[in-house]
Design an enzyme around this catalytic site. Structure first.
Site, PDB file in Angstrom:
ATOM      1  N   TYR A 151     -26.952   5.583  33.688  1.00  0.00           N
ATOM      2  CA  TYR A 151     -27.768   5.894  35.073  1.00  0.00           C
ATOM      3  C   TYR A 151     -29.201   6.020  34.672  1.00  0.00           C
ATOM      4  CZ  TYR A 151     -29.675   9.166  38.585  1.00  0.00           C
ATOM      5  OH  TYR A 151     -30.518   9.788  39.458  1.00  0.00           O
ATOM      6  N   ASP A 246     -33.607   3.014  27.886  1.00  0.00           N
ATOM      7  CA  ASP A 246     -33.772   4.193  28.563  1.00  0.00           C
ATOM      8  C   ASP A 246     -33.339   5.361  27.944  1.00  0.00           C
ATOM      9  OD1 ASP A 246     -32.480   5.458  31.755  1.00  0.00           O
ATOM     10  OD2 ASP A 246     -33.690   6.486  30.036  1.00  0.00           O
ATOM     11  N   LYS A 274     -37.610  14.218  30.352  1.00  0.00           N
ATOM     12  CA  LYS A 274     -37.006  15.363  29.726  1.00  0.00           C
ATOM     13  C   LYS A 274     -37.725  16.139  28.970  1.00  0.00           C
ATOM     14  CE  LYS A 274     -32.516  13.523  31.423  1.00  0.00           C
ATOM     15  NZ  LYS A 274     -31.911  14.399  32.493  1.00  0.00           N
TER      16      LYS A 274
HETATM   17  P1  KE4 Z   1     -35.053  11.835  36.727  1.00  0.00           P
HETATM   18  O1  KE4 Z   1     -35.403  10.926  37.652  1.00  0.00           O
HETATM   19  O2  KE4 Z   1     -33.651  12.450  37.214  1.00  0.00           O
HETATM   20  O3  KE4 Z   1     -35.974  12.589  35.921  1.00  0.00           O
HETATM   21  O4  KE4 Z   1     -34.523  10.742  35.343  1.00  0.00           O
HETATM   22  C1  KE4 Z   1     -33.546   9.986  35.915  1.00  0.00           C
HETATM   23  C2  KE4 Z   1     -32.726   9.421  34.512  1.00  0.00           C
HETATM   24  C3  KE4 Z   1     -33.127   8.579  33.813  1.00  0.00           C
HETATM   25  N1  KE4 Z   1     -32.510   8.109  32.848  1.00  0.00           N
HETATM   26  C4  KE4 Z   1     -31.384   8.820  32.156  1.00  0.00           C
HETATM   27  C5  KE4 Z   1     -30.756   8.262  30.977  1.00  0.00           C
HETATM   28  C6  KE4 Z   1     -31.171   9.920  32.904  1.00  0.00           C
HETATM   29  O5  KE4 Z   1     -30.139  10.790  32.176  1.00  0.00           O
HETATM   30  C7  KE4 Z   1     -31.629  10.352  34.002  1.00  0.00           C
HETATM   31  C8  KE4 Z   1     -31.379  11.617  34.567  1.00  0.00           C
HETATM   32  N2  KE4 Z   1     -30.313  12.371  33.969  1.00  0.00           N
HETATM   33  C9  KE4 Z   1     -29.495  13.374  34.891  1.00  0.00           C
HETATM   34  C10 KE4 Z   1     -28.406  13.649  34.235  1.00  0.00           C
HETATM   35  N3  KE4 Z   1     -27.388  12.998  33.989  1.00  0.00           N
HETATM   36  C11 KE4 Z   1     -30.422  14.306  35.741  1.00  0.00           C
HETATM   37  C12 KE4 Z   1     -29.678  15.350  36.510  1.00  0.00           C
HETATM   38  C13 KE4 Z   1     -29.473  15.106  37.837  1.00  0.00           C
HETATM   39  O6  KE4 Z   1     -29.687  14.049  38.168  1.00  0.00           O
HETATM   40  O7  KE4 Z   1     -29.701  16.247  38.496  1.00  0.00           O
END
Ligand code: KE4
Length: 434
Positions: A151, A246, A274
Site C-alpha cells: 500500500y 516506499d 510517519k
Molecule cells: P499516509 O498518506 O497515510 O500518510 O501514508 C500512506 C502510506 C504510504 N506508504 C506506506 C508504506 C504506508 O504504510 C502508508 C500508510 N500506512 C497506513 C497503515 N497501514 C496508515 C494508516 C491509515 O491508513 O489510517
C-alpha cells in the site's frame, strides 16, 4: 453488540461513535480505525503517554499501533512536546522557508546516503504520488510496476490491483479510479523476481519505475526473499527503470537508515513519512540529485503544498530524530522488539497455537496460519476470524494491537520490560482461549 462491548465499559466511546457516524463516513477519518476487520466499535481516545493509550471510558492499553508507526519514541515524548510548543509560540505556519526545513533535510540525508535531495510534503500519499510523477518525467515513460499487498497511500494510480490472467493491465482497486488510468499500473506478486523479469522484458520501453515497500507492512509484515531487492536493483539498472522504495513505514523503523541500509540496496528514490514528523502530518520524497532536480521550481515537474515543511511538523520530526539518533537508542528499541518476539514465539509454543511471527527491526506481525507468508496470496491464507478473536482478547487484557491481520505492529522507546512481559502473558492466555 460484540463480546468486547459486553465485557468492557465503552459507554462514552459508544456515545461518541454514534455522533461521529452522523458526521464522518463510518465515523472515522481513516477506514482502518473503524475496527471493521475485528468486529465491535472503536474506542475513542482521551489521551496517550509513553507506551500507553487511554480511552474516554478510562480503559488503558499498551499501544503497539503507535498511530500506525510514527511514535517510535512513544506518545507525548517530552522533547517532542517541548519542541512543538516552542515552535507554536513562534507561529504555526509560514508558507516560507525556515531553518527547521534544512535541519531535518540534513538529518534525513545523513541517514539515507541514497537521498541527495528531498522535498517535504504532508503525507505518505503525497510522497509516493509525487515520486511517481518525477519518475515518469525523468524517464519519459508512463507505466509503473507495483506489488500486490503493498500500500502506497490512496493516489489513483496506486489503488490498482492485478488485471485478470496474462494481461499486464491493472484494474481499479477502488471505485472512482478511472480504468484507463489503472491500465498504466502493472501489479505483480511480491517476492516474484521472475514475474518482474518477464514483464520488464516485454514492456521496459514503457516502464518508468518499480515501487515497493522493501518490507511490506501493509499485508502484515512480509520480508523480502534473499536476493529479491538486489534483483530488482539489477533489473532497474539494466533497463533504465527507476527503483522507488516506499519507506514511509520502514524508514527509521527497520533500521535507523531504513530497509535500504538493512538490506544494503540503494533505490533511486525513497518515500518517507510517519517517524520523520514525530506524529504530526508529514511525508517526504527524495533521492538522486539528477532526478530530484526535475522538481519545480528547479525543474519542470510541478508539485506544491501549502503546509509542506510546516514548522511544527519539522520541529516534531527534528526532535524525534535527535533522540532516535543518539548512540544506543535505536539498539535499545531493537532489544525490546527482540524480547517481544522471543516471548510471543514462546507463548505460541506453550499455547500450541498455529501462528507465524515475522519481524523486521522494530516492526512485526503475528499471522494466524501455520504456513510461511511471503506474498499477498500466502498472507490471505491467514485465519482472519481467529485474528479478530485474538485482537478482542488482547484488548480485554489491556493490549492494543493493530485492528487488522494485515497491518504491522510497532515498538517504541517507551515500551518497558513490564509492558512486554504483560503482553506476552496476555498473548498466551488469549491464544489458549481462542
Ligand atoms: P499516509 O498518506 O497515510 O500518510 O501514508 C500512506 C502510506 C504510504 N506508504 C506506506 C508504506 C504506508 O504504510 C502508508 C500508510 N500506512 C497506513 C497503515 N497501514 C496508515 C494508516 C491509515 O491508513 O489510517
Amino acid at each position: 453488540m460484540s463480546n468486547l462491548m459486553k465485557e468492557m465499559n465503552f459507554t462514552n466511546s459508544k456515545r461518541l461513535y454514534k455522533k461521529a457516524k452522523g458526521l464522518l463516513p463510518g465515523g472515522v477519518n481513516s477506514p482502518v480505525r473503524a475496527f471493521k476487520a475485528v468486529g465491535g466499535d472503536p474506542f475513542f481516545v482521551s489521551h496517550a503517554k509513553g507506551s500507553k493509550i487511554y480511552d474516554v471510558d478510562g480503559n488503558s492499553y499498551i499501544d503497539y499501533v503507535l498511530s500506525w508507526g510514527p511514535l517510535i519514541l512513544g506518545h507525548a515524548h517530552p522533547s517532542v512536546v517541548k519542541a512543538v510548543k516552542e515552535a507554536a509560540e513562534k507561529g504555526t505556519s509560514y508558507g516560507a522557508p525556515h531553518p527547521f526545513e534544512i535541519e531535518i533535510a540534513e538529518m534525513v540525508k545523513n541517514a539515507y546516503p541514497s537521498i541527495e535531495k528531498l522535498r517535504m510534503v504532508n503525507s505518505g500519499t503525497e510522497a509516493t504520488m509525487s515520486a511517481l510523477r518525477v519518475a515518469r518525467a525523468f524517464t519519459g515513460r508512463d507505466r509503473i510496476i507495483k506489488f500486490e499487498g503493498c500500500y502506497h497511500g490512496h493516489a489513483d494510480g496506486l489503488l490498482v490491483r492485478a488485471g485478470s490472467g496474462a494481461t499486464t493491465f491493472g484494474v481499479p482497486d477502488s471505485p472512482g479510479v478511472p480504468k484507463n488510468y489503472a491500465r498504466n499500473t502493472i501489479t505483480l506478486p511480491f517476492n516474484d523476481l521472475k514475474a518482474v523479469r518477464d514483464v520488464v522484458k516485454r514492456h521496459y520501453r514503457d516502464i518508468a519505475c518499480i515501487i515497493l515497500e522493501p518490507v511490506v507492512g501493509n499485508m502484515g509484515c512480509v520480508l523480502p526473499k534473499k536476493g529479491f531487492l538486489q534483483g530488482l536493483r539489477k533489473i532497474c539498472d539494466r533497463y533504465g527503470i527507476l527503483l522507488i522504495f516506499d519507506e514511509v513505514m520502514t524508514g527509521f523503523r527497520v533500521s535507523y537508515g531504513g530497509a535500504q541500509q538493512y538490506y544494503g540496496v540503494m533505490p533511486d528514490l525513497t518515500c518517507l513519512g510517519k517517524v520523520i514528523g514525530g506524529g504530526l502530518p508529514v511525508g517526504a520524497y527524495g533521492g538522486r540529485a539528477d532526478v530530484m532536480e526535475m522538481v519545480a521550481p528547479e525543474g519542470p515537474v510541478y508539485q506544491a503544498g501549502t503546509l509542506s515543511g510546516n514548522p511544527l511538523a519539522m520541529a516534531a520530526g527534528v526532535a524525534t530524530l535527535r533522540v532516535l539518533s543518539r548512540k544506543g537508542v535505536f539498539e535499545k528499541i531493537l532489544k525490546k522488539a527482540e524480547m517481544l518476539e522471543e516471548g510471543l514465539r514462546d507463548a505460541a509454543r506453550r499455547a500450541r497455537a498455529k501462528v507465524k511471527f515475522y519481524r523486521a527491526g522494530t516492526m512485526f506481525c503475528t499471522y494466524f496460519t501455520d504456513r510461511e507468508v511471503y506474498d499477498y496470496t500466502t498472507a490471505k491464507r491467514a485465519d482472519t476470524e481467529k485474528f479478530a478473536r485474538f485482537f478482542r482478547g488482547m484488548l480485554r487484557r489491556g493490549i492494543y494491537i493493530a485492528p487488522s491481520q494485515f497491518e504491522a505492529g510497532f515498538l517504541s522507546l517507551a515500551h518497558t520490560d513490564r509492558d512486554i512481559e504483560k503482553t506476552i502473558r496476555a498473548a498466551h492466555d488469549t491464544l489458549k482461549e481462542i
